[in-house]
Design a protein around this motif. Sequence first.
Motif: not given
Length: 618
Positions: A71-72, A402-406, A438-439, A444-446
């Motif tokens: 998520t960066g 990166p999934r910055y939104g999460k 939960a992630m 948030c992560v694959d």
Amino acid sequence: MAIAIVLGIVLVALVLFSIDVVPIEVSSLVVVCLLAITGVLTPEQAFEGFSNDTVIFIFTLLAMTEGLASTGVVQLVGQRLAFFARFGHQTFVLAMMVVVATFSSVVSNTVTTAAFLPVAIGAAHRAKVPKSKVLLPLAYASMLGGMVLLFGTSTNLVASAAFPRFGLAPIGVTELSPVGLPVAVLGVLVVVFLGPLLLPSRVGKGTVSDWVLRDYLTEAVLPADSRYQGKELAEITEGLGLRVIGVIREGQSLPAVPTYRLVGDERLIVEGNREDILRVKDLRGIEIRPDMRLSDTDLRPQDTLLVEATVPTGSPLIGRSLKETLFLERYGLVALALHRKPAIQRLTKLQLLGRLFGGHSLSALPLSVGDVLLLRGPRERVQELSDGVNLLVLGDVEYQPPRYGKSLLAVVLFLGALAAGTANLVPLSVAGLAGMLAMIATGCVDARRAFRVDWRVVLLIGSMMALGVAMEESGAGRFLGSLAAELGSYGGPRMVLLVMMTLTILLSAPMSNQAAALVMLPVAIGAATQLGVDARPFAIGVTLAASCSFITPLEPSCVLVYGPGHYRFTDFFRLGTPLTALLLAFLVAVVPVVWPFQKAGGEPARPREPVSQRVVGP
């Protein structure tokens, strides 16, 4: 007889870990097999370590830190860190070590080092400081930060899980902080002041690490709705960690000064490593030029590849530009960025700026032998390059934006899992498993990346726990402890503590930190029993000493920086020896103060731990 067998197996483990002929996970399983075959442990006892709550929690913790990376979160902090490079070498190293040590207090040492490695290399390049002056402090900072809190390193967790076997309470979440925090501060100061004197100013000679971290050139623009419209260039160069080497506006070349205010119709000449360039397309407010854009919506991600390809000798592309050869139309691939050999990189920049001044773009720059292009396109078109005549494909680029939104959600889930386990609401293993799931569930992560943990760590810890049980069950720990206790007649318990901690540091060179701690714990506690003093200061001392493996590059964090920093084995010995000696002296002096050998009346002290800091043991 059992004692002799166990000590023989310990010797076999030391030899296997030292010579490194077979993988470390195989060596670990050999130890478990020998313990079961010789009858020292039953099969249930030998394999019990793999189902231990702490081993499960370590696995879930590694998976959750992958969520923070994907998520960066770490990258965003690292980009801000690059700002300090403008204030000089020592200021940057100090700021970097403080930030890295802070992250490492709750995130895996190895993950922290890996996440900050590209940032440190880029900042060192901008500050014109040799990487060898920066990367070893990075690794040391991650190791020092791991000593502050229980979650900082798997060594602390593994040792804490073993404490109940010896009648000791598990380590509290912040129990190590009164000693670990000053140790981290002292270690950072030692490295900041001695590093410039003892670390080499070494430049690499074409190693693999240099090749992977090559610099690319590309062009970027601001879209009409960019949030950087009207902002100073420093918002991009310092805020995003991108190196802007030129600004072109209305056909005129302008200096890339930080105070230049962007108006939106400029073309920015950006320089950076592969990850920097790929990150541009995922940033809000700045885009790769349309003729070099990656975002082709007609192609599904699973049907496309990101590859690096070099221009070989004899290629028809030599001396011709991408635009001249109709590269996109002919090959069906989009060129995102260009790398040119460092020896002529400066000339390339001058040529590029000169051509841009005349209205040309990066795609109009003639290609040379050895140039490397970052390409994206259909899988079948990439496979057509396999003949190596026009371009030679170096390899696929595995990249997930990166999934910055999460990022905020990932931090909340990570801290929530730690808080739930710390407050004893649920066992640590359950809290970690819930946080990991939960992630994954929230994106948030694959799942594949979450399970891409270093399984060698899990196998090693489970195997060494079995060896620790064997040391206790056979009496080998008490036997070695009685031998060490004889030193008490010369220097008292503090002398014995010094010997135990020194042996732990020495063992952490051929073995892992976790294995060294598990092997030495029964020995140290046996020595404390023979001396008639509280065993907790000996157990804590061994746990902290296991994280002081600064003399060799065998610790995983050191291994990560060994190649990119162009280090030699003696570089670690030169800086690590005084650092280890100072920290060892400090620990021997302070550990018995925080965890006394005896109470004031002479009765051995009971384990001290505030209820609020207790964690559930296995």
